[in-house]
Design a protein around this motif. Structure first.
Motif, PDB file in Angstrom:
ATOM      1  N   ARG A 144       0.832  -1.215   0.000  1.00 22.42           N
ATOM      2  CA  ARG A 144       0.000   0.000   0.000  1.00 22.42           C
ATOM      3  C   ARG A 144       0.866   1.264   0.000  1.00 22.42           C
ATOM      4  NH1 ARG A 144      -2.833  -2.696   4.318  1.00 22.42           N
ATOM      5  NH2 ARG A 144      -4.685  -3.782   3.529  1.00 22.42           N
ATOM      6  N   ALA A 145       1.925   1.263   0.800  1.00 23.22           N
ATOM      7  CA  ALA A 145       2.803   2.440   0.872  1.00 23.22           C
ATOM      8  C   ALA A 145       3.482   2.688  -0.464  1.00 23.22           C
ATOM      9  CB  ALA A 145       3.835   2.252   1.981  1.00 23.22           C
ATOM     10  N   ALA A 146       3.886   1.627  -1.138  1.00 27.07           N
ATOM     11  CA  ALA A 146       4.553   1.776  -2.435  1.00 27.07           C
ATOM     12  C   ALA A 146       3.596   2.338  -3.474  1.00 27.07           C
ATOM     13  CB  ALA A 146       5.107   0.432  -2.889  1.00 27.07           C
ATOM     14  N   ILE A 147       2.345   1.869  -3.465  1.00 29.23           N
ATOM     15  CA  ILE A 147       1.350   2.356  -4.422  1.00 29.23           C
ATOM     16  C   ILE A 147       0.992   3.809  -4.130  1.00 29.23           C
ATOM     17  CG2 ILE A 147      -1.034   2.072  -5.214  1.00 29.23           C
ATOM     18  CD1 ILE A 147      -0.662  -0.949  -4.775  1.00 29.23           C
ATOM     19  N   GLU A 148       0.916   4.151  -2.865  1.00 28.60           N
ATOM     20  CA  GLU A 148       0.622   5.538  -2.512  1.00 28.60           C
ATOM     21  C   GLU A 148       1.738   6.470  -2.970  1.00 28.60           C
ATOM     22  OE1 GLU A 148      -0.395   8.270   1.445  1.00 28.60           O
ATOM     23  OE2 GLU A 148      -0.289   6.093   1.608  1.00 28.60           O
ATOM     24  N   ALA A 149       2.982   6.009  -2.856  1.00 35.55           N
ATOM     25  CA  ALA A 149       4.118   6.824  -3.274  1.00 35.55           C
ATOM     26  C   ALA A 149       4.214   6.929  -4.788  1.00 35.55           C
ATOM     27  CB  ALA A 149       5.413   6.239  -2.711  1.00 35.55           C
ATOM     28  N   ASP A 150       3.818   5.868  -5.489  1.00 39.32           N
ATOM     29  CA  ASP A 150       3.883   5.859  -6.957  1.00 39.32           C
ATOM     30  C   ASP A 150       2.780   4.937  -7.479  1.00 39.32           C
ATOM     31  OD1 ASP A 150       4.412   5.776  -9.642  1.00 39.32           O
ATOM     32  OD2 ASP A 150       6.442   4.951  -9.460  1.00 39.32           O
ATOM     33  N   PRO A 151       1.621   5.487  -7.852  1.00 41.04           N
ATOM     34  CA  PRO A 151       0.491   4.661  -8.305  1.00 41.04           C
ATOM     35  C   PRO A 151       0.813   3.738  -9.471  1.00 41.04           C
ATOM     36  CG  PRO A 151      -0.235   6.914  -7.863  1.00 41.04           C
ATOM     37  CD  PRO A 151       1.273   6.921  -7.790  1.00 41.04           C
ATOM     38  N   ARG A 152       1.837   4.079 -10.242  1.00 41.55           N
ATOM     39  CA  ARG A 152       2.199   3.230 -11.385  1.00 41.55           C
ATOM     40  C   ARG A 152       2.678   1.851 -10.939  1.00 41.55           C
ATOM     41  NH1 ARG A 152       6.488   7.088 -14.144  1.00 41.55           N
ATOM     42  NH2 ARG A 152       7.057   7.158 -11.923  1.00 41.55           N
ATOM     43  N   VAL A 153       3.128   1.750  -9.693  1.00 42.28           N
ATOM     44  CA  VAL A 153       3.608   0.475  -9.163  1.00 42.28           C
ATOM     45  C   VAL A 153       2.498  -0.569  -9.153  1.00 42.28           C
ATOM     46  CG1 VAL A 153       4.382  -0.648  -7.013  1.00 42.28           C
ATOM     47  CG2 VAL A 153       5.468   1.471  -7.784  1.00 42.28           C
ATOM     48  N   ALA A 154       1.248  -0.125  -9.013  1.00 44.04           N
ATOM     49  CA  ALA A 154       0.123  -1.065  -8.901  1.00 44.04           C
ATOM     50  C   ALA A 154       0.026  -1.978 -10.109  1.00 44.04           C
ATOM     51  CB  ALA A 154      -1.181  -0.299  -8.705  1.00 44.04           C
ATOM     52  N   ASN A 155       0.224  -1.442 -11.302  1.00 42.73           N
ATOM     53  CA  ASN A 155       0.110  -2.279 -12.503  1.00 42.73           C
ATOM     54  C   ASN A 155       1.181  -3.367 -12.527  1.00 42.73           C
ATOM     55  OD1 ASN A 155      -2.140  -1.006 -13.559  1.00 42.73           O
ATOM     56  ND2 ASN A 155      -0.931   0.503 -14.699  1.00 42.73           N
ATOM     57  N   ARG A 156       2.407  -2.967 -12.204  1.00 43.76           N
ATOM     58  CA  ARG A 156       3.502  -3.949 -12.216  1.00 43.76           C
ATOM     59  C   ARG A 156       3.269  -5.048 -11.184  1.00 43.76           C
ATOM     60  NH1 ARG A 156       8.656  -4.625  -9.630  1.00 43.76           N
ATOM     61  NH2 ARG A 156       8.543  -2.652  -8.496  1.00 43.76           N
ATOM     62  N   LEU A 157       2.878  -4.655  -9.980  1.00 43.38           N
ATOM     63  CA  LEU A 157       2.671  -5.650  -8.933  1.00 43.38           C
ATOM     64  C   LEU A 157       1.431  -6.497  -9.190  1.00 43.38           C
ATOM     65  CD1 LEU A 157       3.687  -3.721  -5.694  1.00 43.38           C
ATOM     66  CD2 LEU A 157       5.080  -5.220  -7.152  1.00 43.38           C
ATOM     67  N   SER A 158       0.419  -5.924  -9.838  1.00 46.80           N
ATOM     68  CA  SER A 158      -0.761  -6.715 -10.192  1.00 46.80           C
ATOM     69  C   SER A 158      -0.396  -7.825 -11.171  1.00 46.80           C
ATOM     70  CB  SER A 158      -1.845  -5.814 -10.794  1.00 46.80           C
ATOM     71  OG  SER A 158      -2.342  -4.899  -9.848  1.00 46.80           O
ATOM     72  N   MET A 159       0.417  -7.494 -12.157  1.00 48.56           N
ATOM     73  CA  MET A 159       0.866  -8.505 -13.124  1.00 48.56           C
ATOM     74  C   MET A 159       1.695  -9.585 -12.429  1.00 48.56           C
ATOM     75  SD  MET A 159       1.831  -6.132 -16.420  1.00 48.56           S
ATOM     76  CE  MET A 159       2.415  -7.547 -17.343  1.00 48.56           C
ATOM     77  N   TRP A 160       2.560  -9.146 -11.524  1.00 45.72           N
ATOM     78  CA  TRP A 160       3.392 -10.085 -10.781  1.00 45.72           C
ATOM     79  C   TRP A 160       2.523 -11.007  -9.920  1.00 45.72           C
ATOM     80  CZ3 TRP A 160       7.619 -12.664 -10.369  1.00 45.72           C
ATOM     81  CH2 TRP A 160       8.151 -13.053  -9.141  1.00 45.72           C
ATOM     82  N   ALA A 161       1.510 -10.444  -9.255  1.00 43.05           N
ATOM     83  CA  ALA A 161       0.629 -11.242  -8.406  1.00 43.05           C
ATOM     84  C   ALA A 161      -0.153 -12.258  -9.230  1.00 43.05           C
ATOM     85  CB  ALA A 161      -0.323 -10.339  -7.631  1.00 43.05           C
ATOM     86  N   ARG A 162      -0.600 -11.870 -10.420  1.00 44.45           N
ATOM     87  CA  ARG A 162      -1.320 -12.815 -11.281  1.00 44.45           C
ATOM     88  C   ARG A 162      -0.412 -13.967 -11.686  1.00 44.45           C
ATOM     89  NH1 ARG A 162      -3.775  -8.027 -13.206  1.00 44.45           N
ATOM     90  NH2 ARG A 162      -2.363  -7.824 -14.975  1.00 44.45           N
ATOM     91  N   ARG A 163       0.835 -13.647 -11.945  1.00 41.61           N
ATOM     92  CA  ARG A 163       1.790 -14.704 -12.272  1.00 41.61           C
ATOM     93  C   ARG A 163       1.997 -15.634 -11.080  1.00 41.61           C
ATOM     94  NH1 ARG A 163       8.137 -13.812 -13.922  1.00 41.61           N
ATOM     95  NH2 ARG A 163       8.756 -16.003 -13.807  1.00 41.61           N
ATOM     96  N   LEU A 164       2.096 -15.060  -9.893  1.00 43.42           N
ATOM     97  CA  LEU A 164       2.288 -15.867  -8.689  1.00 43.42           C
ATOM     98  C   LEU A 164       1.140 -16.837  -8.474  1.00 43.42           C
ATOM     99  CD1 LEU A 164       3.555 -13.106  -6.221  1.00 43.42           C
ATOM    100  CD2 LEU A 164       4.894 -15.057  -7.049  1.00 43.42           C
ATOM    101  N   VAL A 165      -0.097 -16.332  -8.614  1.00 40.74           N
ATOM    102  CA  VAL A 165      -1.233 -17.212  -8.340  1.00 40.74           C
ATOM    103  C   VAL A 165      -1.362 -18.275  -9.420  1.00 40.74           C
ATOM    104  CG1 VAL A 165      -3.045 -15.869  -9.502  1.00 40.74           C
ATOM    105  CG2 VAL A 165      -3.613 -17.240  -7.505  1.00 40.74           C
ATOM    106  N   GLY A 166      -1.076 -17.916 -10.655  1.00 43.80           N
ATOM    107  CA  GLY A 166      -1.130 -18.909 -11.724  1.00 43.80           C
ATOM    108  C   GLY A 166      -0.114 -20.010 -11.513  1.00 43.80           C
ATOM    109  N   GLU A 167       1.117 -19.629 -11.213  1.00 42.88           N
ATOM    110  CA  GLU A 167       2.162 -20.619 -10.952  1.00 42.88           C
ATOM    111  C   GLU A 167       1.837 -21.423  -9.691  1.00 42.88           C
ATOM    112  OE1 GLU A 167       4.926 -21.549 -12.453  1.00 42.88           O
ATOM    113  OE2 GLU A 167       5.000 -20.131 -14.109  1.00 42.88           O
ATOM    114  N   GLY A 168       1.331 -20.715  -8.661  1.00 42.28           N
ATOM    115  CA  GLY A 168       1.042 -21.390  -7.409  1.00 42.28           C
ATOM    116  C   GLY A 168      -0.029 -22.449  -7.548  1.00 42.28           C
TER     117      GLY A 168
END
Length: 217
Positions: A144-168
């Motif tokens: 949350r702190a990272a997204i608040e500091a730079d909202p653009r981070v949300a897209n990158r981390l969302s893609m990463w999270a989707r990859r994590l759940v798919g692999e998991g």
């Protein structure tokens, strides 16, 4: 009428799977701690890693009590779990905490569901070694702190999270079916032999978790 207790072979299989997960989580968290931007956060993730080893020891001791070799109980799942960690190695601190938040949580959800079929004391042991909420809270606060500091981070981390759940989910299915018929049957208990409702619940919980930290699914 309550369900019959899970056969001992299924208990050993599940404890072996969870024990290996704890052991590999220690390796991963200890390495990821070095990505922390300061010593406070490095110490926090290192504490998480230390807790994984305590949990591993409890599970290994229980396997020994049951007359099973911890090494043999864990071995069938090594390829699948190691493949998950190898394919989802974080490149920076934010990817590391997102993996702790998303990857560990979905693994915990999976184990929590199938542990319900165990009798005591094994059910409580498995529930006890699942990750504490304070670790998820720590990781969520970092995201949350990272997204608040730079909202653009949300897209990158969302893609990463989707990859994590798919692999998991993919590797969880492979681990559960790694020539371990007893564990596969345990997963299907209460679902009329169909594990799909379980995986739908895991996916729904993941979606809710993503939204809670400002990530999109």
């Amino acid at each position: 009428m309550s369900a019959a207790p899970a056969p001992e072979s299924a208990v050993v299989d599940l404890l072996g799977l969870v024990a290996l997960g704890e052991l590999l989580a220690f390796d991963r968290m200890a390495a990821d701690a070095r990505l922390a931007p300061d010593l406070r956060r490095r110490a926090e993730l290192s504490a998480m890693a230390a807790a994984e080893m305590v949990n591993y020891r409890r599970l290994a001791d229980r396997l020994t009590e049951l007359g099973a070799s911890p090494d043999h109980a864990m071995a069938p799942y090594l390829a699948a779990l190691q493949a998950y960690h190898d394919s989802t190695e974080p490149k920076d601190w934010l990817e590391a905490v997102t993996k702790a938040y998303v990857g560990d949580a979905i693994a915990d959800d999976f184990i929590r569901e199938i542990a319900e079929a165990l009798a005591e004391p094994d059910r409580q042991l498995v529930l006890d070694v699942l990750h504490e909420s304070r670790y998820a809270d720590f990781a969520a606060a970092e995201i949350r702190a990272a997204i608040e500091a730079d909202p653009r981070v949300a897209n990158r981390l969302s893609m990463w999270a989707r990859r994590l759940v798919g692999e998991g989910l993919s590797q969880a299915g492979r681990a559960a079916a790694a020539d371990r018929g007893a564990l596969t049957a345990l997963i299907g208990r209460g679902e009329e032999g169909d594990a799909q409702p379980l995986f739908r619940r895991l996916t729904d919980a993941h979606t809710e978790r993503m939204g809670a930290v400002g990530l999109n699914n």
